[in-house]
Motif scaffolding. Structure first.
Motif, short mmCIF file in Angstrom:
data_model
loop_
_atom_site.label_atom_id
_atom_site.label_comp_id
_atom_site.label_asym_id
_atom_site.label_seq_id
_atom_site.Cartn_x
_atom_site.Cartn_y
_atom_site.Cartn_z
N ASN A 358 21.78 -49.66 18.62
CA ASN A 358 20.52 -49.44 17.91
C ASN A 358 20.26 -47.98 17.57
O ASN A 358 19.63 -47.68 16.56
N LYS A 400 23.07 -54.27 13.35
CA LYS A 400 21.95 -53.40 13.70
C LYS A 400 20.62 -54.00 13.26
O LYS A 400 19.57 -53.67 13.80
N SER A 463 15.92 -49.97 15.64
CA SER A 463 16.76 -48.79 15.73
C SER A 463 15.95 -47.58 16.14
O SER A 463 14.87 -47.32 15.66
#
Length: 486
Positions: A358, A400, A463
């Motif tokens: 992340n 992600k 993230s």
């Protein structure tokens, strides 16, 4: 009749000075333009052809990446392509510097006053150094990339996705002076959807016993009733498979790393899934890799000892939210066993993996690439061929955007000393099915899978936000972000 060029000496000296600086700035903004305006038009046109050719290649690659991202990445990371780019950058540096020197000449420095001539000389020198430094530095990054690809990734055989998934075995190897060989104490299978990148982490206990092996393999021949102490001694656990195979290389003729092959076969026997590739990380050197990326931020659920189990406890990683860990502390966060079960440690390791996924943005990787590449060569070993880098980079970028699920066959569901492997395989299959159901729910009108995050059982990690550690392991298919909380 052709007219002669005006004598620059007829111009006022300040005008000549401004002209000289303008020619230098023109060369900085558009190399060759100074020559087109005041020098050899042929040289200027050649410079423009080179520039437009480079721009055309860049535009082509950008358009190609929109329709075939993995193929574009494979092309860009090819050692041959990288060597060509490295040479091109060096030639561009030399050529651009030559254009600056010529632009300085076209400014007729001898017709300038002393102070103006000195200023023009300094500006020209600064621009030459600046441009050459940037391009030469770019060539060193490309060289590091090429060296990294050649050192870590090989020309191994490409493995096709099995039932629409790539299964990558992630091993944390713990070697040292007090141990014979490498023993993978961290064993996780990352099962990645080949289309969307949605990932399930299957954490396997290092102390799982009576490991079965796929029929027809050398390990199955040596251990027809599983990896039991009657045949292999008193260290017959999953993390001992590697050591046993490395000590019995005669059973694996022509295999460079029989320990990795045997461990992959063990994981296949446990999960019922094909292992496409492996990645072995030296945990002792893992801290250098994490230092290279600037560490990670996690939520620490409980006090984690530094050291212990055969040595003194040197300190603790204190609990709390948003704890930024450098390489040393992140390594112990993932590695520490003192005062904790193996199952807790397994989940902490999942938290570290998720944090890296992340928090490592492409921008951070690019700016720190040389340090990352240098550290990776020391700690990473894999059989993923260089030709598959594009595929896995593409999947990582998609991954992600999606929550990561997990499953661990640990107590109370599974007794690791005498596992019910049929139940383990059933639960693994359920974990995969549950993950794939999320993609089916997000399918578009054409029936194709989408990597747009769908409604997950729990809130996904985003993230850049910290990933934490649990105090209890989980055997269910969970969003790892919901597990890793303080």
């Amino acid at each position: 009749m052709p007219q002669e060029k005006p004598d620059l000496r007829n111009l006022a000296e300040p005008v000549r000075f401004k002209r000289a600086l303008t020619l230098l700035l023109m060369t900085l903004v558009l190399p060759g333009s100074a020559q087109i305006a005041a020098g050899s038009k042929r040289a200027g046109r050649w410079a423009w052809r080179v520039i437009f050719g480079i721009v055309a290649i860049i535009v082509f690659l950008v358009l190609l990446s929109l329709v075939w991202r993995s193929g574009t990445i494979n092309l860009l990371v090819s050692p041959k392509t990288l060597r060509l780019v490295q040479i091109l950058l060096i030639l561009l540096a030399i050529g651009w510097a030559a254009l600056f020197v010529d632009a300085y000449r076209l400014g007729r420095p001898l017709t300038l006053e002393r102070n103006h001539r000195l200023t023009a000389s300094i500006v020209d020198g600064v621009l030459v150094v600046l441009v050459m430094s940037v391009l030469i530095y770019g060539s060193t990054i490309v060289s590091a990339q090429r060296d990294f690809v050649a050192s870590v990734f090989g020309n191994g055989q490409k493995s096709k996705a099995d039932k629409g998934r790539y299964n990558v075995l992630l091993l944390g190897g713990d070697s040292g002076a007090d141990r014979i060989g490498t023993r993978p104490d961290s064993i996780t299978m990352a099962s990645v959807d080949a289309e969307t990148g949605r990932t399930v982490l299957i954490g396997l206990p290092r102390n799982m016993a009576k490991i079965p092996f796929p029929a027809g393999t050398e390990m199955a021949k040596q251990f027809p009733h599983g990896f039991e102490w009657k045949n292999c001694g008193h260290d017959c656990y999953l993390n001992g498979v590697y050591t046993w195979a490395m000590g019995h290389k005669q059973f694996f003729p022509g295999v460079k790393e029989p320990g990795l092959l045997a461990t992959s076969q063990a994981v296949e026997g446990i999960t019922g899934m094909k292992v496409n590739y492996y990645v072995l990380i030296d945990i002792a050197g893992f801290q250098h890799l994490l230092d290279a990326v600037g560490g990670i931020t996690v939520d620490v659920g409980k006090k984690v000892p530094i050291g212990g189990i055969g040595g003194p406890i040197k300190g603790y990683i204190q609990p709390g939210r948003n704890q930024h860990l450098d390489g040393y502390h992140a390594m112990w966060f993932a590695r520490s066993r003192a005062g904790a079960s193996d199952y807790e440690r397994m989940t902490r390791q999942k938290c570290v993996m998720t944090a890296m996924l992340n928090q490592l943005s492409p921008q951070k990787v690019l700016t720190k690439f040389q340090a990352i590449a240098s550290a990776s060569k020391e700690v990473v070993q894999t059989n993923i061929p260089a030709g598959e880098l594009g595929t896995f980079t593409d999947l990582a970028l998609d991954s992600k955007k999606l929550p990561v699920s997990s499953f661990s066959p640990v107590p109370p569901l599974i007794h690791t000393g005498d596992p019910d492997f049929a139940l383990v395989r059933t639960k693994v299959a359920e974990a995969i099915s549950k993950s794939e159901a999320l993609d089916k729910a997000a399918s578009d009108g054409n029936g194709k899978k989408s990597n747009t995050p769908s409604k997950a059982p729990t809130k996904p990690a985003t993230s850049g936000k910290p990933t934490g550690s649990p105090s209890k392991p989980s055997t269910d298919v969970d969003d790892v972000a919901s597990i890793c909380k303080a």
